[in-house]
Scaffold this motif. Structure first.
Motif: not given
Length: 530
Positions: A350-373
């Motif tokens: 996902m980090a590599r995906f957001l880095a592929t397009n400058p428009g993506l990084e600026s629009r997705f500033s909040t990342t929420i992590t789902f831990d294993d149960y």
């Protein structure tokens, strides 16, 4: 676990139904079935339901529950019939159904998730009734005041109540009445009727996910205050609503995304609050130029709600995916006031995906992590999933399950809730096999999962890397097998043996390829649940 409250609620429902021109027997039948569906997963509810209803037995409870499960998330047939014809009694009937729903939760010690779902059920019925305002009710028996079958609507002279053969009656699935309510609803999603408190309550009763719950609440509060500042004419910081969900499969990402859609709608940030879930295949076309149109159509269907892109990193690496991403970025800007996009997947990709397009990084500033149960959380997921399927794991079965969960490796790709549900599927299969020689099993035997239902039977095929109980391990030759330095009689000597002892070099044996289905779990993301 008194049944008196449900009995009183059912009597009240019948009284309201009679005043609306409905047949008392049909109204009571609808009420008892709804109560069974709501209380289906409540321990001890079956016996209390039988006492409240005054007839039937425990199997009848589960039969009634299975016939009315759709009413947990949709209006009942008779309520829809009243709504369709604008009956002034629809609101009172919906309120009586809500009292039946509440009483059903009191038939036993209801878990929090059952109470939360019951609250949603009541809200669905009340919201449906609001569509039948009294000033919209027909004033004379004309075409608008008649049922699809030609009879007069409830509340008018000679109006028969819906019955098994009447569209919208208890004997139908309710699809006729639903279609009558408005064909446009199929093409355009209706706004989520739940309140913010109801949605946050549903979020809170999800198993585990402490960090996710906190961050969703913080994000909701931040956006609420931003909207209040904007409405007050104050300068508000530009806060992106779009989110990135990262984590292993089966951790509830889709479930939370659906709640986020409703929460944003309740805050006034979205007009509908529905969820549209897609992956690469639904965004990318068969050739260049087609992808942009296909992506734009998907985005258009999500306007007013949340577009959830699963495994979004699959859009990188080729020009088709790049075209989809470029279109998505443009449409996100065009619909920024009534669209939220959530992209999901594993953290690294996902980090590599957001880095592929400058428009993506600026629009997705909040990342929420789902831990294993944790082991305890997986056990609770297994228990709840079993009860929703009318099974009851014995206490020792839950202890055994927790031990199995503790032995699982929690690397990338671990299935979490999906793994627990797969364990339940296998347990149900073994449970059925265990009862193969029982001609007339009791209800308890049909529902109870025993510890042996969690482990492989002796006659089951062992895993490829595990020898069967009566077979020697791979490094122990049998009496009929040659040892490492003793070739089989019918086996030709290899080149090294043919040349004699002078050459001692041998090639190491190749490792066998894993059998189909073996190896790391497939990297697919969430599905209910849950």
């Amino acid at each position: 676990m008194s049944a008196d409250a449900l009995h009183a609620a059912l009597e009240g429902l019948v009284a309201v139904g009679e005043s609306a021109g409905l047949a008392p027997a049909d109204v009571r039948d609808e009420g008892v079935r709804l109560a069974a569906a709501v209380a289906e997963a409540v321990p001890g509810a079956a016996d209390a339901w039988v006492r409240a209803v005054g007839h039937g037995d425990v199997p009848a409870f589960f039969t009634a529950a299975s016939s009315a499960r759709r009413w947990r998330s949709a209006p009942t047939d008779l309520l829809e019939h009243l709504v369709v014809h604008g009956s002034p009694h629809a609101a009172a009937y919906a309120a009586a159904l809500a009292r039946v729903t509440s009483a059903a939760c009191d038939l036993g010690d209801a878990p929090l998730d059952v109470i939360a779902r019951a609250s949603t059920t009541a809200a669905v019925h009340l919201a449906a009734a609001r569509a039948a305002a009294p000033d919209m009710a027909p004033t004379s028996p004309g075409p608008a005041a008649r049922t699809p079958g030609g009879s007069a609507a409830p509340g008018h002279p000679s109006s028969p109540a819906p019955g098994p053969d009447t569209p919208g009656g208890p004997g139908t699935s309710g699809s006729t009445a639903t279609a009558t309510l408005g064909t446009a609803a199929a093409a355009e999603p209706e706004p989520d009727p739940r309140t913010l408190d109801e949605l946050l309550a549903e979020l809170d009763v999800l198993i585990g996910l402490r960090r996710v719950k906190r961050e969703i609440r913080e994000q909701a509060q931040l956006l609420r205050v931003e909207k209040l500042r904007t409405d007050a004419g104050l300068t508000a910081p530009t806060i992106t609503r779009h989110l990135v969900f990262v984590g292993n499969p089966g951790t509830g990402k889709t479930t939370v995304a659906r709640l986020v859609a409703g929460i944003y709608r309740a805050l006034g940030l979205l007009s509908k609050g529905h969820l549209v879930e897609v992956d690469r295949s639904e965004l990318v076309g068969g050739y260049l130029g087609q992808t942009a149109n296909k992506t734009a159509e998907v985005v258009e269907s999500a306007v007013g709600g949340v577009l959830f892109v699963d495994e979004a990193y699959a859009l990188t690496g080729d020009q088709y995916g790049e075209e989809a991403v470029n279109t998505l970025v443009k449409d996100m800007e065009d619909h920024r006031d009534d669209l939220v996009v959530i992209v999901a997947g594993y953290p690294g990709p996902m980090a590599r995906f957001l880095a592929t397009n400058p428009g993506l990084e600026s629009r997705f500033s909040t990342t929420i992590t789902f831990d294993d149960y944790s082991d305890d959380e997986l056990t609770r997921i297994f228990e709840l999933a079993a009860r929703r399927s009318d099974f009851e794991p014995a206490p020792e079965t839950l202890e055994r399950f927790q031990g199995v969960a503790a032995a699982q490796l929690r690397g990338e790709g671990f299935g979490n809730g999906r793994w627990a549900r797969n364990m339940l599927d296998k347990a149900v299969l073994r449970h059925a096999w265990r009862l193969r020689d029982v001609a007339a099993p009791t209800v308890d035997e049909l529902r109870t999962l025993q510890p042996e239902d969690l482990v492989e039977r002796p006659d089951e095929e062992p895993a490829a890397d595990e020898p069967a109980a009566d077979e020697p391990a791979a490094d122990e030759p049998t009496a009929d097998e040659p040892t490492a330095d003793e070739p089989a009689a019918d086996e030709p000597l290899d080149d090294a043996d043919a040349d004699g002892p002078g050459d001692e070099s041998t090639d190491p044996p190749e490792e066998p390829a894993p059998a189909p289905g073996e190896g790391p779990e497939a990297r697919t993301d969430d599905e209910e649940s849950a």
